[in-house]
Scaffold this active site. Structure first.
Site, PDB file in Angstrom:
ATOM      1  N   GLU A 194       0.819  -1.227   0.000  1.00 12.28           N
ATOM      2  CA  GLU A 194       0.000   0.000   0.000  1.00 12.28           C
ATOM      3  C   GLU A 194       0.849   1.273   0.000  1.00 12.28           C
ATOM      4  OE1 GLU A 194      -2.834  -0.060   3.162  1.00 12.28           O
ATOM      5  OE2 GLU A 194      -4.061  -1.593   2.213  1.00 12.28           O
TER       6      GLU A 194
ATOM      7  N   GLU B 186      -6.359  -8.087   0.037  1.00  9.62           N
ATOM      8  CA  GLU B 186      -6.706  -8.112   1.473  1.00  9.62           C
ATOM      9  C   GLU B 186      -8.181  -7.774   1.617  1.00  9.62           C
ATOM     10  OE1 GLU B 186      -4.382  -5.390   3.790  1.00  9.62           O
ATOM     11  OE2 GLU B 186      -2.479  -6.119   2.998  1.00  9.62           O
TER      12      GLU B 186
END
Ligand code: GAL
Length: 711
Positions: free
Chosen positions: A192, A343
């Site tokens: 991320e 995720e």
């Protein structure tokens, strides 16, 4: 299940994973194809599940004696993929230049025993203490000049050349060791991408970057109109590095610089991995769940990747199915191909204001929604919580005792359904007749100066998206510069930045028979965030035969009516005029501030074989629905299914000779759905059905045969 043959024809050795090896080779080829043309499916090897369920797993946090028990529980939940390694740098390189990857190799071998494939995350989101202590220039500085420190994560400076050397080294070591491992199917770079740096060295890089882009200070001064407030620059090193409050030209260029810097950061690791990794292994990065508000351009970042993936979290409350579906479509549009959910939350998170849990059944609906919108994998974050560390309260699949949590049984059901339906879903993907156009430049330029604090671009996107989805249509959300042939209708809710090349691209689409609808604030700026000297929609004024005379930020509702119906506009209203005799007015404002009274709010014109339409207001939902019905009729968009109860979402994946429909009941009541044709109910023993009943949080996966030619 017969999905895991022990001996694949293409690989002499091990189990499930070379099933994946073959598949990934095919995936890599298809990925190349997809970049150049339409989306390609990501799964082709018939011996591997087309849909993968999995989890983030951190073996480095546990004694090795525990690993097998974890993997056995994953296998029992029908999981076939784990992601490992992305925060394990201090375990992989405990001291500078001393590498230990043997433990990871042992974890991968054990996973293989349980028919679980592995995605390795490079650990570059969390550098070890020895690194940043010895080389403080690798630390990130925030906009207020504060240096990040060890003890959290993301403390690194994304532009630091020294840090990149370390990143390349660790990524390269991992690839040398695992780049030929048949059980490793792919790579995730970092985790991320989030925080940029504002340290003096990054500022110098920004200045050099600007010099490269503009060549001369005269050009920069002109494009940024720096005569304003005496901002004129005489030397490159006078230019500040700011992310807020600066010249709009500078702010937009900073976002471009951030994009390029993350892309370079990523490139260094891709190159290091590709030196050793087999082409069958994909490379991706997991884009954060707030992807919408990132400071970099995802179309650019994913250009160098084989696969787009993102992290899909609800946070507080229940699933907002419209918003989440739109996010999936947005992610699918980055590479215009199927993607992964790298995720997602097992029930709850730990970072929301109130960390509520998804209702029983909602996690399953969410997983199937991802598949319906084009995902081919969903991985839970995380398997088990470290006994200490900042995320102790986060949802997990097994508890601190290593035993399944209540959610484990629901996830096991999802896993068995993925296995069961994989043969039918193989090589299927969403196919849309309608596209929504997006552009980061436009999003950012409006964000910098919203002019009405209630102007929320995600909300605007959803206001245009919702009526299309309520008609049960598949919707692509793609970059404004993407190829548009094949779409019957293209809508662009907020293309604030329309440079001449984009205008030419859109005009060509219309002239060749496309139907284009522009929303408010279109065509106000050029690529330097400078006002177009023509009024809106700038370079498309002549195509439209009309323009915006003035825009108005609203603090109340303004009546709107015309051939398409009547209702109100809020937040934003533009007064339009027609300049060509064949430009027709579809909606007008009623009485409001005097300036808008009786003025056009929506105009349209036929051009070439298609049409161009401009809607200058944010309409209320019923009127937007009527306007959308008009757009669809004019563009001859065909229905994709029968009408449905309000809370039931339809997703469609098209394959050759068959189509898959996924029905999701987001409502609290059971829903009856009459099917437009006989279909096979894949979750319920392959029965032929003409109707289905969906319980609350119910899911049906249906297959319709469409004959040898497909569609
Ligand atoms: C993600 C992150 C994971 C974990 C998760 C918790 O943004 O990538 O490492 O922190 O959030 O929800």
């Amino acid at each position: 299940m017969t999905m895991i043959p022990m001996h694949e024809p293409c690989e002499p050795t091990r189990s499930f994973l070379h099933l994946t090896a073959c598949r990934l080779l095919a995936l890599a080829c298809l990925a190349l194809y997809a970049v150049a043309s339409r989306p390609a499916p990501a799964q082709t090897d018939p011996s591997v599940p087309a849909l993968l369920l999995g989890s983030a797993w951190y073996p480095e946090q546990w004694p090795e004696s525990r690993w097998d028990a974890d993997l056995a529980l994953m296998e029992a939940a029908h999981m076939h993929v784990v992601r490992v390694g992305e925060f394990a740098w201090s375990r992989m390189e405990p001291a500078e230049g001393q590498y230990d990857l043997d433990w990871l190799a042992r974890a991968i071998r054990l996973a293989e025993n349980h028919h679980i494939a592995v995605v390795i995350g490079t650990p570059t989101d969390a550098p070890p203490a020895w690194l940043t202590v010895k080389y403080p220039d690798t630390l990130r500085m925030d906009e207020n000049g504060r240096l990040a420190q060890h003890g959290g994560r993301r403390q690194f400076n994304y532009s630091s050349p020294r840090y990149r050397v370390f990143c390349a080294e660790i990524a390269g070591r991992l690839a040398q060791r695992f780049g030929h491992d048949p059980d490793v199917i792919g790579w995730q770079i970092g985790n991320e991408y989030t925080d940029e740096s504002f340290d003096p060295a990054t500022r110098t890089l920004f200045q050099q970057w600007l010099q490269h882009r503009y060549s001369t200070l005269d050009a920069l001064n002109q494009h940024w109109a720096t005569a304003y407030w005496s901002q004129t620059y005489d030397r490159w090193d006078e230019i500040p590095l700011v992310a807020t409050g600066g010249n709009p030209g500078l702010l937009l260029e900073h976002r471009h610089f951030v994009t390029d810097t993350w892309r370079d950061f990523q490139r260094v690791q891709i190159d290091a991995i590709r030196k050793s990794a087999e082409p069958r292994q994909f490379i991706t990065t997991n884009i954060g769940g707030l992807a919408w508000s990132d400071h970099f351009d995802h179309y650019e970042i994913t250009r160098d990747l084989d696969l787009a993936s993102w992290d899909d979290y609800v946070g507080q409350g229940q699933l907002d199915s419209m918003r989440n579906g739109a996010m999936h479509d947005f992610v699918r549009g980055w590479k215009r191909m199927p993607f992964w959910v790298m995720e997602t939350q097992p029930g709850s998170v730990n970072w929301a204001p109130i960390n509520t849990t998804l209702n029983r059944g909602e996690t399953r609906v969410m997983a199937w929604q991802a598949i319906g919108h084009g995902a081919n994998a969903a991985l839970y974050w995380q398997w088990r919580s470290a006994l200490n560390g900042q995320e102790q309260y986060h949802g997990t699949l097994v508890g601190p005792d290593g035993e399944p949590m209540p959610i484990y049984s629901e996830v096991t059901q999802i896993g068995s359904e993925f296995e069961r339906t994989s043969p039918a879903l193989r090589d299927t993907q969403p196919v849309a007749q309608v596209a929504i156009l997006e552009s980061y430049d436009s999003r950012w330029t409006i964000d910098f100066q919203p002019h009405n604090r209630n102007y929320d671009e995600l909300q605007v996107l959803l206001d245009w998206y919702r009526p299309l989805r309520l008609k049960n249509l598949t919707v692509d959300i793609v970059n404004a510069s993407a190829p548009l042939d094949g779409y019957k209708l293209v809508v662009a809710p907020g293309l604030n930045v329309i440079p001449p090349e984009l205008a030419a691209h859109l005009r060509a689409y219309v002239e060749q028979g496309g139907h284009l609808v522009l929303g408010p604030r279109s065509g106000m700026k050029d690529e330097y965030n400078s006002l177009n000297p023509q009024r809106q929609p700038g370079p498309l004024v002549s195509a439209l035969g009309g323009r915006v005379e003035q825009y108005y930020a609203l603090d109340g509702a303004v009546p709107v009516s015309g051939a398409l119906g009547s209702g109100t506009a809020t937040i934003w209203a533009e007064q339009l005029t027609t300049l060509a005799s064949d430009t027709r007015v579809l909606l007008r404002y009623g009485k409001s501030n005097g300036w808008l009274d009786d003025q056009p709010a929506m105009v349209t014109r036929s051009l070439g074989k298609g049409s161009i339409t401009y809607l200058g207001a944010l309409l209320d939902a019923p009127l937007m629905q009527q306007a959308t019905a008009w757009m669809l009729a004019g563009a001859h968009v065909e229905p994709e299914f029968a009408s449905l109860p309000l809370d039931v979402e339809l997703c469609r994946r098209v394959g050759t000779g068959h189509t898959i429909y996924i029905l999701l009941n987001h409502g609290a009541q059971p829903a009856e759905v009459a099917l437009p044709a006989p279909m096979t109910e894949l979750l319920q023993g392959d029965a032929q059905v003409r109707a289905v009943t969906l319980a609350p949080e119910g899911v049906a996966v249906l297959e319709e045969s469409t004959g040898a030619t497909g569609r």
